[in-house]
Design a protein around this motif. Structure first.
Motif, PDB file in Angstrom:
ATOM      1  N   VAL A 115      -5.490  -1.469  -5.790  1.00 20.22           N
ATOM      2  CA  VAL A 115      -6.635  -0.575  -5.628  1.00 20.22           C
ATOM      3  C   VAL A 115      -7.590  -1.224  -4.625  1.00 20.22           C
TER       4      VAL A 115
ATOM      5  N   LEU B  12      -2.621  -3.628  -9.093  1.00 20.32           N
ATOM      6  CA  LEU B  12      -2.273  -2.737 -10.201  1.00 20.32           C
ATOM      7  C   LEU B  12      -0.786  -2.907 -10.494  1.00 20.32           C
TER       8      LEU B  12
ATOM      9  N   PRO C 181       1.537   1.574 -12.039  1.00 22.09           N
ATOM     10  CA  PRO C 181       0.857   2.744 -11.470  1.00 22.09           C
ATOM     11  C   PRO C 181       0.467   3.789 -12.498  1.00 22.09           C
TER      12      PRO C 181
ATOM     13  N   TRP D  74      -3.196   4.054 -13.277  1.00 20.75           N
ATOM     14  CA  TRP D  74      -4.130   4.436 -12.228  1.00 20.75           C
ATOM     15  C   TRP D  74      -5.136   5.504 -12.671  1.00 20.75           C
TER      16      TRP D  74
ATOM     17  N   ARG E 261      -8.994   4.705 -12.362  1.00 21.24           N
ATOM     18  CA  ARG E 261      -9.798   5.533 -11.465  1.00 21.24           C
ATOM     19  C   ARG E 261     -11.024   6.091 -12.180  1.00 21.24           C
TER      20      ARG E 261
ATOM     21  N   LEU F 122      -5.888   4.130  -4.394  1.00 19.71           N
ATOM     22  CA  LEU F 122      -4.662   3.412  -4.725  1.00 19.71           C
ATOM     23  C   LEU F 122      -3.836   3.282  -3.451  1.00 19.71           C
TER      24      LEU F 122
ATOM     25  N   THR G 239       2.558   8.401 -11.156  1.00 18.99           N
ATOM     26  CA  THR G 239       1.297   8.988 -10.727  1.00 18.99           C
ATOM     27  C   THR G 239       1.320  10.502 -10.822  1.00 18.99           C
TER      28      THR G 239
END
Length: 301
Positions: free
Chosen positions: A8, A56, A59, A62, A66, A80, A204
């Motif tokens: 990140v 990270l 993933p 994330w 975030r 990312l 993701t």
């Protein structure tokens, strides 16, 4: 080629103006980020050219990271990205970056794209516009997607630092969610199907699908979300089918799988976000071939 790792990239604003006190404020910001993400699969925060870098390791974390980073005062923005080690030769460096981008785009349809480069390391021999042209040509040759500098569906961001670069892929695509919402507005009960490529790609897209389903469910209060592993299907199509036909075959397989799920759960039609001429692959002929994969009505609101 070295394997790209996920990180990140965090950029800060006001604290960069604190003069001789700047190291103190940057250190406090880094400490705050580490405390905020202490229970997530992340590495220690490091600094690089007016940025903080947060490795990270998974993933799938994330979306949580975030959301937490959005509550950190002092951060201007964050994304990312995938870290790529650069070579001594700029051509080899951009080849590595291109390999990383195309690996993450494998099996995906790209409607349009643009490349946005920030060359923080001014010793890198190529200027930002030159990098944009070289990398853009590589992506276009592989995807046949047009360049759109104003309203691209995909922005390939590239940060060039000493010895390394950070690549981010920012997509803008809400065709299917909009189609679902329009059906809800007509009084139709809608469930969702998401086709993912795990383990060939990270999770993701699954997290994004969950978030979109959660937001859409607020309009109809009850909905189901089905996840379909599609990576192996894509792999077999890539091996056996010429590139121009792959997107159509991907869509046909998705329609066939969605029909099975629809009949199992009592649905009477399928809904897609496709629209004639919206992207290069959505020609009248292609849409007809895709629709022929099922006998169920396909609604495209």
């Amino acid at each position: 080629m070295p394997v790209a790792s996920d990180v990140v990239v965090l950029r800060y604003h006001e604290i960069a103006l604190k003069g001789r006190n700047r190291p103190f404020f940057v250190r406090r910001l880094a400490e705050h980020v580490e405390r905020l993400c202490a229970d997530l699969p992340v590495g220690p925060v490091s600094r690089a050219s007016a940025r903080l870098l947060l490795p990270l390791h998974d993933p799938a974390a994330w979306p949580t990271a975030r959301a937490r980073l959005g509550r950190v005062f002092g951060l201007a923005n964050y994304t990312l990205a995938h870290e790529v080690r650069l070579a001594a030769d700029p051509g080899e460096s951009l080849a590595r970056v291109g390999d990383t981008v195309l690996a993450h785009l494998a099996g995906q349809s790209v409607r349009s794209f643009r490349v946005a480069t920030k060359r923080s390391d001014k010793r890198f021999p190529l200027t930002s516009p030159e990098v944009n042209r070289v990398l853009g040509a590589r992506i276009q040759a592989a995807t046949a997607a047009p360049v759109d500098l104003e309203a691209a569906a995909l922005t390939v961001g590239l940060d060039i630092l000493p010895g390394r670069a950070f690549v981010s892929l920012e997509k803008v695509r809400i065709d299917s969610p909009v189609a679902a919402w329009r059906m809800m507005r007509r009084g139709c009960r809608v469930d969702f199907v998401h086709f993912h490529s795990v383990p060939f790609l990270d999770r993701t897209s699954q997290e994004k699908a969950r978030e979109l389903a959660r937001l859409l469910a607020e309009w109809e209060l009850e909905a189901e979300l089905f996840f379909v592993p599609f990576g192996e299907v894509q792999r077999q199509i890539v091996v056996a089918v010429p590139r121009p036909l792959r997107v159509v075959l991907y869509r046909r397989m998705m329609i066939r799988i969605a029909e099975v799920l629809a009949r199992q759960h009592g649905a009477e039609a399928l809904v897609t976000g496709e629209s004639l001429g919206q992207v290069a692959s959505q020609t009248l002929g292609n849409l007809a071939v895709i629709g022929a994969a099922t006998v169920m009505p396909i609604l495209q609101p």
